[in-house]
Design a protein around this motif. Sequence first.
Motif, PDB file in Angstrom:
ATOM      1  N   ASN A 112     -16.661   6.429  12.720  1.00  0.00           N
ATOM      2  CA  ASN A 112     -15.290   5.988  12.989  1.00  0.00           C
ATOM      3  C   ASN A 112     -14.847   5.094  11.846  1.00  0.00           C
ATOM      4  O   ASN A 112     -15.666   4.412  11.237  1.00  0.00           O
ATOM      5  CB  ASN A 112     -15.222   5.189  14.303  1.00  0.00           C
ATOM      6  CG  ASN A 112     -15.511   6.052  15.498  1.00  0.00           C
ATOM      7  OD1 ASN A 112     -14.968   7.134  15.633  1.00  0.00           O
ATOM      8  ND2 ASN A 112     -16.395   5.587  16.366  1.00  0.00           N
ATOM      9  N   ALA A 113     -13.541   5.103  11.584  1.00  0.00           N
ATOM     10  CA  ALA A 113     -12.986   4.240  10.535  1.00  0.00           C
ATOM     11  C   ALA A 113     -11.757   3.525  11.071  1.00  0.00           C
ATOM     12  O   ALA A 113     -10.994   4.094  11.853  1.00  0.00           O
ATOM     13  CB  ALA A 113     -12.609   5.063   9.303  1.00  0.00           C
ATOM     14  N   THR A 114     -11.608   2.285  10.662  1.00  0.00           N
ATOM     15  CA  THR A 114     -10.437   1.485  11.009  1.00  0.00           C
ATOM     16  C   THR A 114      -9.783   1.045   9.710  1.00  0.00           C
ATOM     17  O   THR A 114     -10.458   0.514   8.824  1.00  0.00           O
ATOM     18  CB  THR A 114     -10.850   0.240  11.824  1.00  0.00           C
ATOM     19  OG1 THR A 114     -11.578   0.668  12.970  1.00  0.00           O
ATOM     20  CG2 THR A 114      -9.638  -0.556  12.251  1.00  0.00           C
ATOM     21  N   VAL A 137     -10.812  -0.508   4.636  1.00  0.00           N
ATOM     22  CA  VAL A 137     -11.365   0.481   5.555  1.00  0.00           C
ATOM     23  C   VAL A 137     -12.718  -0.031   6.044  1.00  0.00           C
ATOM     24  O   VAL A 137     -13.605  -0.326   5.237  1.00  0.00           O
ATOM     25  CB  VAL A 137     -11.550   1.853   4.875  1.00  0.00           C
ATOM     26  CG1 VAL A 137     -12.085   2.875   5.868  1.00  0.00           C
ATOM     27  CG2 VAL A 137     -10.243   2.332   4.248  1.00  0.00           C
ATOM     28  N   SER A 138     -12.852  -0.168   7.354  1.00  0.00           N
ATOM     29  CA  SER A 138     -14.130  -0.535   7.965  1.00  0.00           C
ATOM     30  C   SER A 138     -14.661   0.701   8.682  1.00  0.00           C
ATOM     31  O   SER A 138     -13.921   1.367   9.408  1.00  0.00           O
ATOM     32  CB  SER A 138     -13.951  -1.671   8.977  1.00  0.00           C
ATOM     33  OG  SER A 138     -13.485  -2.823   8.330  1.00  0.00           O
ATOM     34  N   VAL A 139     -15.946   1.009   8.472  1.00  0.00           N
ATOM     35  CA  VAL A 139     -16.549   2.196   9.069  1.00  0.00           C
ATOM     36  C   VAL A 139     -17.678   1.796  10.012  1.00  0.00           C
ATOM     37  O   VAL A 139     -18.248   0.710   9.894  1.00  0.00           O
ATOM     38  CB  VAL A 139     -17.045   3.173   7.984  1.00  0.00           C
ATOM     39  CG1 VAL A 139     -15.875   3.723   7.174  1.00  0.00           C
ATOM     40  CG2 VAL A 139     -18.063   2.514   7.074  1.00  0.00           C
ATOM     41  N   SER A 140     -18.001   2.701  10.941  1.00  0.00           N
ATOM     42  CA  SER A 140     -18.998   2.402  11.966  1.00  0.00           C
ATOM     43  C   SER A 140     -20.439   2.604  11.511  1.00  0.00           C
ATOM     44  O   SER A 140     -21.365   2.150  12.184  1.00  0.00           O
ATOM     45  CB  SER A 140     -18.734   3.272  13.197  1.00  0.00           C
ATOM     46  OG  SER A 140     -18.814   4.642  12.854  1.00  0.00           O
ATOM     47  N   ILE A 146     -16.395   8.786   0.818  1.00  0.00           N
ATOM     48  CA  ILE A 146     -15.162   8.516   1.541  1.00  0.00           C
ATOM     49  C   ILE A 146     -14.005   8.736   0.575  1.00  0.00           C
ATOM     50  O   ILE A 146     -14.118   8.431  -0.617  1.00  0.00           O
ATOM     51  CB  ILE A 146     -15.138   7.080   2.129  1.00  0.00           C
ATOM     52  CG1 ILE A 146     -13.880   6.833   2.959  1.00  0.00           C
ATOM     53  CG2 ILE A 146     -15.311   6.049   1.048  1.00  0.00           C
ATOM     54  CD1 ILE A 146     -13.874   5.512   3.722  1.00  0.00           C
ATOM     55  N   THR A 164     -17.709  -1.537   4.491  1.00  0.00           N
ATOM     56  CA  THR A 164     -16.327  -1.878   4.151  1.00  0.00           C
ATOM     57  C   THR A 164     -15.954  -1.366   2.761  1.00  0.00           C
ATOM     58  O   THR A 164     -16.729  -1.489   1.812  1.00  0.00           O
ATOM     59  CB  THR A 164     -16.116  -3.414   4.190  1.00  0.00           C
ATOM     60  OG1 THR A 164     -16.559  -3.901   5.453  1.00  0.00           O
ATOM     61  CG2 THR A 164     -14.659  -3.779   4.003  1.00  0.00           C
TER      62      THR A 164
END
Length: 175
Positions: A112-114, A137-140, A146, A164
């Motif tokens: 997931n990415a935020t 971008v923060s990823v799980s 990316i 990040t």
Amino acid sequence: VTIDTVHPSLVYTIISDNANSTLARASDTVTLELFASEPVWDVPSVVCSGIVFNVVRLNSTHFTATHVVVTSDPNVLLDTVIVFEDVAGNSGTFSNVDSSVYHVRIDTVNPNATLSLASDNLTPTLARPGDVITISVSVSEPLMNISLVCFRQLISLNQTSLLTYVGSYVVQSSH
């Protein structure tokens, strides 16, 4: 009559048919190659992190064990247990040829990415031509690659920590 009190040993390698042989996703096949020091009585039992592998005898000292990954498999670095005996009934010991090279991690969960955006405008939620928008971008989970496209332009992202990434976009007058 031959007396055999020596416990057999077995070495193995483990790989995935994924492009990255140390990772396995759903539908990838994980394969162990097993090599025993002496003939083995029955096919060894191979269990990796609770997953029972299908074992095939190639000859009395060489076996392959395979498993096709399914989405319900645990997402783990596979921990291997091999149970086997020689023809005299002596239980065996096993070891990985080189665990720094031969290991497989199952990963069936999509990352997931935020995203968060901030403009260098006096009001950080607004941007005008010439303003710079910083994209975080923060990823799980750690990613192999990316990419991000903003207004049909590929944005270069720099990894600032394991999970990040940060990039920027200069607002053009045509938007």
